[in-house]
Motif scaffolding. Structure first.
Motif, PDB file in Angstrom:
ATOM      1  N   THR A 458       0.829  -1.211   0.000  1.00  0.00           N
ATOM      2  CA  THR A 458       0.000   0.000   0.000  1.00  0.00           C
ATOM      3  C   THR A 458       0.866   1.265   0.000  1.00  0.00           C
ATOM      4  OG1 THR A 458      -0.113  -0.044   2.410  1.00  0.00           O
ATOM      5  CG2 THR A 458      -1.904  -1.132   1.194  1.00  0.00           C
ATOM      6  N   CYS A 459       0.368   2.283  -0.701  1.00  0.00           N
ATOM      7  CA  CYS A 459       1.074   3.569  -0.779  1.00  0.00           C
ATOM      8  C   CYS A 459       0.053   4.693  -0.646  1.00  0.00           C
ATOM      9  CB  CYS A 459       1.813   3.691  -2.096  1.00  0.00           C
ATOM     10  SG  CYS A 459       2.638   5.294  -2.334  1.00  0.00           S
ATOM     11  N   LEU A 460       0.340   5.643   0.238  1.00  0.00           N
ATOM     12  CA  LEU A 460      -0.507   6.817   0.416  1.00  0.00           C
ATOM     13  C   LEU A 460       0.243   8.037  -0.118  1.00  0.00           C
ATOM     14  CD1 LEU A 460      -2.964   8.363   1.564  1.00  0.00           C
ATOM     15  CD2 LEU A 460      -1.749   8.462   3.773  1.00  0.00           C
ATOM     16  N   VAL A 461      -0.396   8.746  -1.051  1.00  0.00           N
ATOM     17  CA  VAL A 461       0.185   9.960  -1.610  1.00  0.00           C
ATOM     18  C   VAL A 461      -0.616  11.150  -1.097  1.00  0.00           C
ATOM     19  CG1 VAL A 461       0.778  11.223  -3.706  1.00  0.00           C
ATOM     20  CG2 VAL A 461       0.893   8.714  -3.686  1.00  0.00           C
ATOM     21  N   ILE A 462       0.069  12.064  -0.405  1.00  0.00           N
ATOM     22  CA  ILE A 462      -0.578  13.261   0.140  1.00  0.00           C
ATOM     23  C   ILE A 462      -0.051  14.463  -0.647  1.00  0.00           C
ATOM     24  CG2 ILE A 462      -0.964  14.673   2.195  1.00  0.00           C
ATOM     25  CD1 ILE A 462      -0.272  12.190   3.870  1.00  0.00           C
ATOM     26  N   ALA A 463      -0.917  15.062  -1.473  1.00  0.00           N
ATOM     27  CA  ALA A 463      -0.493  16.170  -2.339  1.00  0.00           C
ATOM     28  C   ALA A 463      -1.698  17.048  -2.649  1.00  0.00           C
ATOM     29  CB  ALA A 463       0.127  15.638  -3.628  1.00  0.00           C
ATOM     30  N   PRO A 464      -1.486  18.370  -2.860  1.00  0.00           N
ATOM     31  CA  PRO A 464      -2.598  19.283  -3.160  1.00  0.00           C
ATOM     32  C   PRO A 464      -3.143  19.059  -4.569  1.00  0.00           C
ATOM     33  CG  PRO A 464      -0.521  20.445  -3.352  1.00  0.00           C
ATOM     34  CD  PRO A 464      -0.190  19.092  -2.809  1.00  0.00           C
ATOM     35  N   LYS A 465      -4.311  19.649  -4.835  1.00  0.00           N
ATOM     36  CA  LYS A 465      -4.940  19.503  -6.152  1.00  0.00           C
ATOM     37  C   LYS A 465      -4.076  20.068  -7.267  1.00  0.00           C
ATOM     38  CE  LYS A 465      -9.775  19.486  -4.631  1.00  0.00           C
ATOM     39  NZ  LYS A 465     -11.089  20.180  -4.717  1.00  0.00           N
ATOM     40  N   SER A 466      -3.268  21.067  -6.939  1.00  0.00           N
ATOM     41  CA  SER A 466      -2.422  21.674  -7.967  1.00  0.00           C
ATOM     42  C   SER A 466      -1.414  20.692  -8.551  1.00  0.00           C
ATOM     43  CB  SER A 466      -1.682  22.884  -7.392  1.00  0.00           C
ATOM     44  OG  SER A 466      -0.865  22.502  -6.298  1.00  0.00           O
TER      45      SER A 466
END
Length: 612
Positions: A458-466
């Motif tokens: 499993t991988c969680l990517v936390i990034a803004p919509k931009s």
């Protein structure tokens, strides 16, 4: 005028064109160039006077633009401008021996006053000659302060007595210094002599000078040859004088040279530093076999100026896009990253200030990782307008006409070099990203690297919509590697997913860096084992790694932003390998955060795009 000057610069640098010119053509170009420079200086002076008058006209009357004036150049300019003026008698300009080669005064006021007098004399004089004389009278205290006089003698019929009270005043209906049927113009245009004299009066008031008129007498020797020919003295003398400072040494002073050096420093970095920086970057890009053509955007409503700027920028190596109003320019700024944008102030539909302000607002939320470089250009902007442009987001301002020299200095300045190098790096990354997608999709062993003991990694990517566009590419690589991928675009979503389960890898955009500290605090109270392999994606990975040996607090590793897909694919594989072969040594199991995955987290910075 801007179009004329830009065209002249292009023609002067066209070697083939220059070889084809005849001597007559060269003289014509020289006159055009001199006249356009003179008109530009006059326009600048008028604009400055107008800008001051908008707030306080009385204050503007007390100001003069003092500069070094070369007398020989002044005379040459007067001859150049007066040559095409229709005239029936010759013009002679005489400089007395007591006039130094250079003085300090307001050059535009002297030039405009002399031209106005000469134009009036040309209209009035049908026989004889015209003589313009420059001479100096010393100040009474014997200091360096002096007064320069400009007198214009003509051999025209005497001025009628009833005209005396109307000289140097606004035009009065029914009263004229020159009969209408005798008016001589410049080309097809006629010039109002009363307006010329009134202009002299206004100019002299601004610099604290004096002006006047008198009939010629035997003491006036400028037209002596004609006097002897007709056996009498006739004509008039129009004169003005302004304060000046004589220069004993005509060579540039140290302070002048210093000012020039300071200006050069402000406009561009040193050639040594620029070439050194460029060579480093060029070497790095060459290593990656990557070449990018610089891009420029010209937002300008004048078709002539827009085309001339496009030709110059193309000559300087840019791929140029054009927009004829602010609305069109705004859309192009949103759709493409430009090395340099030139934006006019006053345009139809949407002006330059609105265009830049709306783009900066959009950029803040949709492209926060880079700030395009926008230079304001105008021929009419006041200091208040320029400041407003800088306030809304323009990076710099240049007066029109924006010449080849100005643009050449602009693209060599330190900030512009940094911008172009930044775009070089971004597009090199994008090229690597495209290659990474291809490599990831062609990998034969991806499916086998996505499961551990029968469960998917499993991988969680936390990034803004931009960052959505790049995150989608990352998700494709993650899924093709056989991993499960989840994305959080807000702090709330990120906190929920982090608390919900333990992840094999967590990739955090630097925009959300602070929220990880809150998560770690919650984790210390609610969990026995901390979340491992949290990686911070940052643009400053190189600087961070250079200043410290360990990842920042609360993180296990660093990666470049945007993360190269080559690096991501390699990270997934190495993490899977580690999870399938966990350390059996108790010392390994007790190692601190930041080294929990030997060979993966501890050297993850080397997987960033900057180092890939």
């Amino acid at each position: 005028l801007s179009g004329i000057e830009l065209s002249l610069h292009l023609l002067k640098e066209d070697e083939d064109f220059q070889r084809r010119l005849t001597e007559r053509h060269r003289e014509g170009m020289t006159k055009i160039e001199a006249c356009s420079e003179i008109i530009q200086e006059i326009c600048k002076s008028v604009r400055m006077t107008y800008a001051e008058a908008r707030s306080s006209f009385e204050q503007s009357l007390m100001k003069a633009q003092l500069e070094r004036v070369n007398i020989n150049e002044l005379v040459d300019r007067l001859y150049t401008v007066m040559e095409p003026v229709k005239k029936e008698v010759p013009i002679k300009i005489v400089v007395d021996d007591n006039v130094p080669k250079e003085i300090i005064t307001d050059p535009s006021k002297i030039f405009r006053g002399a031209i106005n007098y000469l134009v009036v004399a040309c209209q009035r004089t049908k026989k004889g000659m015209i003589a313009l004389r420059l001479f100096i009278e010393k100040d009474s205290d014997g200091g360096k302060k002096s007064i320069i006089f400009v007198s214009c003698e003509d051999t025209a019929p005497p001025v009628e007595l009833d005209m005396y009270d109307h000289l140097f005043k606004p035009t009065t209906k029914g009263i004229s210094l020159v009969p209408k049927d005798e008016t001589v113009g410049t080309g097809d245009q006629t010039v109002d002599p009363e307006l010329c004299l009134f202009s002299v009066a206004c100019e002299m008031n601004i610099v604290g000078g004096e002006y006047g008129f008198r009939p010629r007498d035997e003491e006036d020797k400028g037209c002596e040859a004609y006097d002897k020919e007709i056996g009498s003295v006739t004509g008039s003398v129009f004169w003005f004088c302004v304060p000046c400072t004589e220069l004993e040494d005509s060579s540039p002073t140290a302070s002048d040279e210093g000012d020039g050096m300071n200006a050069a420093v402000e406009s561009s970095i040193s050639q040594h530093d620029a070439s050194k920086f460029h060579s480093l970057v060029s070497g790095d890009l060459a290593a990656a076999n990557f070449v990018r053509k610089k891009r420029a955007l010209v937002i300008e409503d004048s078709n002539v100026v827009r085309k001339m700027l496009t030709k110059i920028l193309t000559k300087l190596g840019f791929d140029v896009s054009q927009a004829e109003n602010g609305m069109e320019g705004l859309e192009k700024l949103k759709s493409t990253l430009f090395d340099l944008t030139l934006c006019d102030f006053l345009m139809p539909i949407m002006d330059g200030l609105d265009c830049v302000q709306q783009y900066r607002d959009w950029e803040k939320y949709h492209r926060p990782w880079i700030k395009q470089r926008i230079i304001g250009i105008s021929a009419h902007a006041t200091p208040a307008d320029i400041q407003k442009g800088l306030d809304v987001g323009m990076n710099d301002y240049k007066n029109k006409p924006v010449t080849i020299k100005v643009l050449s200095e602009l693209i060599k300045c330190e900030k512009q070099v940094e911008m172009s190098n930044r775009l070089d790096e971004i597009e090199r990354r994008e090229a690597l990203v495209r290659d990474g997608v291809s490599d990831a999709s062609n990998s034969e062993n991806n499916a086998s690297t996505g499961t551990v003991d029968g469960r998917p990694c499993t991988c969680l990517v936390i990034a803004p919509k931009s960052e959505n566009e790049h995150v989608k590419l990352m998700q494709d690589v993650i899924k093709k590697a056989g991993w499960q991928s989840t994305t959080a675009v807000t702090e709330g979503e990120a906190a929920t997913w982090l608390k919900m389960r333990m992840w094999d890898i967590v990739l955090v955009d630097e925009t959300f860096a602070p929220m990880i500290a809150n998560f770690r605090e919650w984790e210390s109270k609610k969990r026995q084992k901390p979340q491992e392999r949290i990686t911070l994606m940052t643009e400053t990975v190189d600087a961070t790694m250079a200043s410290q040996t360990q990842p920042p607090k609360n993180y296990d590793a660093l990666a470049g932003k945007p993360m190269c897909l080559h690096a991501l694919n390699k990270l997934l594989h190495r993490t899977w390998f580690f999870l399938c072969n966990p350390p059996t040594n108790s010392a390994d199991q007790g190692q601190p955060r930041g080294s929990s995955v030997p060979g993966v987290c501890s050297d993850l910075s080397h997987l960033s795009v900057n180092q890939s």
